[in-house]
Design a protein around this motif. Structure first.
Motif, PDB file in Angstrom:
ATOM      1  N   LEU A  37       0.828  -1.204   0.000  1.00  0.00           N
ATOM      2  CA  LEU A  37       0.000   0.000   0.000  1.00  0.00           C
ATOM      3  C   LEU A  37       0.862   1.255   0.000  1.00  0.00           C
ATOM      4  O   LEU A  37       0.652   2.169  -0.798  1.00  0.00           O
ATOM      5  CB  LEU A  37      -0.932  -0.002   1.217  1.00  0.00           C
ATOM      6  N   ALA A  38       1.864   1.269   0.887  1.00  0.00           N
ATOM      7  CA  ALA A  38       2.715   2.457   0.985  1.00  0.00           C
ATOM      8  C   ALA A  38       3.454   2.698  -0.325  1.00  0.00           C
ATOM      9  O   ALA A  38       3.492   3.819  -0.840  1.00  0.00           O
ATOM     10  CB  ALA A  38       3.692   2.299   2.128  1.00  0.00           C
ATOM     11  N   ALA A  39       4.009   1.638  -0.888  1.00  0.00           N
ATOM     12  CA  ALA A  39       4.784   1.777  -2.121  1.00  0.00           C
ATOM     13  C   ALA A  39       3.877   2.160  -3.278  1.00  0.00           C
ATOM     14  O   ALA A  39       4.251   2.961  -4.131  1.00  0.00           O
ATOM     15  CB  ALA A  39       5.519   0.478  -2.416  1.00  0.00           C
ATOM     16  N   ILE A 266       1.923   0.791   9.432  1.00  0.00           N
ATOM     17  CA  ILE A 266       3.221   0.141   9.569  1.00  0.00           C
ATOM     18  C   ILE A 266       3.631   0.098  11.041  1.00  0.00           C
ATOM     19  O   ILE A 266       4.051  -0.937  11.552  1.00  0.00           O
ATOM     20  CB  ILE A 266       4.302   0.883   8.748  1.00  0.00           C
ATOM     21  N   ALA A 267       3.436   1.229  11.694  1.00  0.00           N
ATOM     22  CA  ALA A 267       3.807   1.295  13.104  1.00  0.00           C
ATOM     23  C   ALA A 267       3.026   0.243  13.891  1.00  0.00           C
ATOM     24  O   ALA A 267       3.595  -0.494  14.701  1.00  0.00           O
ATOM     25  CB  ALA A 267       3.529   2.687  13.649  1.00  0.00           C
ATOM     26  N   ALA A 268       1.728   0.158  13.602  1.00  0.00           N
ATOM     27  CA  ALA A 268       0.891  -0.810  14.303  1.00  0.00           C
ATOM     28  C   ALA A 268       1.402  -2.225  14.055  1.00  0.00           C
ATOM     29  O   ALA A 268       1.491  -3.044  14.969  1.00  0.00           O
ATOM     30  CB  ALA A 268      -0.556  -0.684  13.843  1.00  0.00           C
ATOM     31  N   ASP A 360      13.092   6.509  -4.596  1.00  0.00           N
ATOM     32  CA  ASP A 360      11.826   5.985  -4.064  1.00  0.00           C
ATOM     33  C   ASP A 360      12.027   4.656  -3.377  1.00  0.00           C
ATOM     34  O   ASP A 360      11.550   4.414  -2.272  1.00  0.00           O
ATOM     35  CB  ASP A 360      10.825   5.761  -5.206  1.00  0.00           C
ATOM     36  N   ILE A 361      12.734   3.776  -4.099  1.00  0.00           N
ATOM     37  CA  ILE A 361      12.973   2.446  -3.575  1.00  0.00           C
ATOM     38  C   ILE A 361      13.721   2.563  -2.251  1.00  0.00           C
ATOM     39  O   ILE A 361      13.396   1.902  -1.267  1.00  0.00           O
ATOM     40  CB  ILE A 361      13.829   1.627  -4.575  1.00  0.00           C
ATOM     41  N   SER A 366      14.035   2.289   3.528  1.00  0.00           N
ATOM     42  CA  SER A 366      14.426   2.819   4.831  1.00  0.00           C
ATOM     43  C   SER A 366      13.223   3.008   5.753  1.00  0.00           C
ATOM     44  O   SER A 366      13.383   3.100   6.954  1.00  0.00           O
ATOM     45  CB  SER A 366      15.205   4.124   4.678  1.00  0.00           C
ATOM     46  N   LEU A 367      12.018   3.017   5.170  1.00  0.00           N
ATOM     47  CA  LEU A 367      10.830   3.085   6.024  1.00  0.00           C
ATOM     48  C   LEU A 367      10.413   1.708   6.505  1.00  0.00           C
ATOM     49  O   LEU A 367       9.557   1.584   7.366  1.00  0.00           O
ATOM     50  CB  LEU A 367       9.668   3.718   5.258  1.00  0.00           C
ATOM     51  N   VAL A 368      11.008   0.681   5.903  1.00  0.00           N
ATOM     52  CA  VAL A 368      10.552  -0.674   6.199  1.00  0.00           C
ATOM     53  C   VAL A 368      11.582  -1.468   7.000  1.00  0.00           C
ATOM     54  O   VAL A 368      11.315  -1.886   8.124  1.00  0.00           O
ATOM     55  CB  VAL A 368      10.223  -1.422   4.889  1.00  0.00           C
ATOM     56  N   VAL A 369      12.743  -1.640   6.431  1.00  0.00           N
ATOM     57  CA  VAL A 369      13.693  -2.568   7.035  1.00  0.00           C
ATOM     58  C   VAL A 369      14.269  -2.052   8.364  1.00  0.00           C
ATOM     59  O   VAL A 369      14.139  -2.735   9.380  1.00  0.00           O
ATOM     60  CB  VAL A 369      14.785  -2.981   6.026  1.00  0.00           C
TER      61      VAL A 369
END
Ligand SMILES: Nc1ncnc2c1ncn2[C@@H]1O[C@H](COP(=O)(O)OP(=O)(O)OP(=O)(O)O)[C@@H](O)[C@H]1O
Ligand SMILES: [Mg+2]
Lengths: 393, 222
Positions: A37-39, A266-268, A360-361, A366-369
């Protein structure tokens, strides 16, 4: 730390994830759905911006509007003469740009009157039209796909009837359509020549809504805009970059709002993952203790947890990003087109092409891993410091 | 001296009561020794073994292995010591349920050994305990005694100098027990040092030169 040892730990991590494949799979699926969703959002916004950039290519670098009491009013054609001698201006073309409210469909259409034969890149307009379309002659008009659908116009050659301000009818013959790929800018557009639009809106001769300035060297736009503003103090001078900005802001705001929702998600999820990982069951505890008795150190267990976290989050990242890319480029971001382009009454049918950009990638990565790793570091540490004698009794 | 325990004490706190599980225990063991530790349930035998093996940190005193104090070295050095020098046989099931017998056996060699060597050695040891046909089985598919024997075999995988065994034959029938004790004797004759905890007064009889220590309420008696 030897490489062989690290490879062994990595191997053990992979085996462990495979042994717990149900749990691993569950986490990867949920996590990649969130990332998807975020991507998708990120890609969609990027693609919309690309689309705007591309569609704005043929539009003038600078637009001049006359202002009075802070509001826009018609601008005299005489103003064109006042711009004579500003170095770098290729051409100044008058334009009528207005909005037409159609009471039956309750939609606002954008009416553009142009003297396209005088436009330096008038030829580019052809490329935005579907096959067989003709540039509108006197008494003719080009329509965007949205207009065509809303008014249920049968085909080329149909008649379009619009009201003048005094409620008399003005009939226009449809000479062609814009291509769906330019929808983001043209879907609600009715394009006609200058004289017809003046007639439709009842604008006095010698007046238009704005002047379009074409500039030879795009790098001089700012300087030229400043010079124009100095010569025509009662006007507003809008460079193209500012128009782009406006579009970007519209998408950006919507995208930003949605991003916040997604970050919350994501935080949840990370909290959920943390919660899950922190409730260590006795079997896991025992396993760690046994590994330690056998000679693993705290750092090795930490490494093991690190690899596990990295593999899970990286796999989710790859999966989520690939799906998002497919979603945006092959399915036209079907899931949230309504949110992103809902600003127009008519929904554009545009083709989205997200450029795969490293930035973007990297942003998504960096928002995920790292957050996932950070969220699992405490449970990983708690697991790593289990004393070896926990296995003894 | 291979093992040197100097007045080690371990106190546990439970329900706000302090309990000296091991109380000032001292002993030494040299290469090739076979030490039997006898004592009632709750006398502190398991605690003593885990103190010697560097699994538990003593409150007082110290344990030296090869003249190096267990807890005065880094976590890494201590881990290497546990990995290379010691084979630990637990009192209770100690196989990782999600790994099969062979994988459980290979765990101590996980670092820096070739897969092939590992497998060969694992089969040789499984042969010795008579479970070569169970190499691919999971712990849950083995009987309690079979699991126990796999755990015994695993302790020998790293060719340790010291075997710390906690009731190694507790739930084995007499014949299997004798096999295991014969195996212990073979390794002992090759110079492996044994510290074996047991209730069984007769266990020492099977060995060459057994030395017996008795534990009573945390105190070690020669
Ligand atoms: N982690 C612990 N926390 C609190 N008390 C403990 C802990 N481990 C052992 N004890 C206590 O220390 C004492 C000695 O325990 P230990 O396990 O060493 O006995 P043992 O001689 O091995 O007994 P058994 O023959 O029944 O195995 C017992 O009273 C036990 O309750
Ligand atoms: Mg015990």
């Amino acid at each position: 730390m030897s490489l062989a040892k690290q490879l062994n730990i990595l191997d053990y991590a992979l085996q462990g994830l495979w042994r717990r494949r149900l749990k691993t799979g569950g986490i990867v699926i949920i996590f990649s759905a969130v990332i998807f969703l975020a991507a998708s959002f990120q890609f969609t916004i990027k693609a919309l911006n690309n689309l705007v950039d591309q569609d704005l290519q043929a539009t003038p670098e600078i637009i001049i509007q006359k202002m009075s009491a802070g509001r826009q009013e018609s601008i005299p054609l005489d103003y064109i003469k006042k711009l004579k001698g500003i170095w770098g201006i290729r051409r100044v073309v008058p334009r009528i740009w207005g909005y037409y409210f159609d009471a039956t469909t309750k939609a606002n259409y954008t009416v553009i009157g142009l003297n396209y034969k005088k436009m330096p890149m008038g030829g580019l307009l052809d490329k935005a039209l579907i096959k067989g379309s003709l540039l509108p002659g006197s008494g003719e008009a080009l329509v965007g796909t949205g207009v065509k659908e809303a008014l249920r116009l049968p085909a080329k050659g149909a008649m379009l009837s619009l009201f003048r301000p005094d409620y008399s009818l003005k009939a226009l013959k449809v000479s062609g359509e814009f291509m769906p790929s330019t929808d983001i800018l043209t879907t609600d557009t009715i394009l006609m020549n200058l004289a017809d639009s003046r007639d439709l809106f009842g604008i006095k001769p010698g007046l238009v809504t704005d002047l379009c300035v074409y500039v030879a060297n795009p790098r001089e736009v700012t300087t030229i805009a400043r010079k124009i503003a100095a010569r025509l103090p009662d006007t507003r001078v809008v460079p193209k970059s500012q128009i782009k900005e406006t579009y970007r802001e519209v998408f950006g705001w919507r995208g930003g709002f949605a991003s916040i929702c997604l970050l919350t998600a994501i935080a949840a999820f990370i909290i959920f993952a943390w919660d899950k990982a922190s409730g260590m069951n006795p079997d896991e505890k025992r396993e760690v203790a046994i590994l330690k008795v056998i000679g693993w150190q705290t750092a090795d267990i930490l490494g093991l947890r690190f690899y596990e976290g990295f593999i899970v989050s990286f796999m989710s990242f790859l999966l989520g990003c690939s799906l998002a890319y497919a979603h945006v480029s092959f399915m036209g971001a079907g899931l949230f087109r309504p949110i992103l382009t809902g600003w127009s009454v008519i929904h554009p049918e545009m083709v989205l092409r997200p450029g795969l950009e490293f930035s973007d990638i990297f942003l998504i990565f960096s928002l995920v891993v790292p957050p996932y790793m950070a969220a699992t570091i405490v449970p990983a540490w708690r697991s790593a410091i289990i004393p070896p004698d926990a296995a003894v009794n | 001296m291979l093992i040197e325990c100097k007045r080690i004490t371990k106190t546990y706190r439970s329900d706000n009561k302090l309990l000296k599980a091991v109380d000032g225990a001292s002993f030494t063991a040299d290469k090739g020794d076979f030490v039997v530790i006898l004592g009632h349930s709750g006398s502190g035998k398991t605690t003593l073994l885990s103190l010697v093996g560097g699994l538990t940190r003593p409150d007082e005193g110290e344990v030296l292995i090869h003249n190096t104090s267990n807890w005065q070295q880094s976590d890494q050095a201590l881990s290497v010591m546990r990995n290379k020098t010691i084979g630990f046989i637990f009192q209770f099931a100690s196989l990782i349920p999600s790994l099969n017998v062979l994988e459980n056996m290979a765990l101590p060699l996980c670092f820096g050994h070739h897969q092939h060597d590992c497998t060969a050695l694992a089969y040789k040891l499984l042969e010795e305990i008579g479970l070569a046909d169970k190499a691919k089985a999971f712990p849950g598919q083995l009987s309690g005694g079979q699991q126990r024997r796999v755990a015994i075999a695993r302790a020998f995988m790293n060719k340790p100098e010291i075997i710390l065994a906690d009731e190694p034959t507790g739930d084995l029938d007499e014949e299997t027990e004798n096999d295991i004790l014969a195996m212990f004797r073979r390794y002992n004759e090759q110079g492996c040092t044994f510290l074996v905890v047991t209730h069984n007064n007769e266990l020492g009889v099977s060995q060459n030169n057994p030395r017996t220590l008795r534990m009573r309420q945390g105190v070690l008696h020669a």
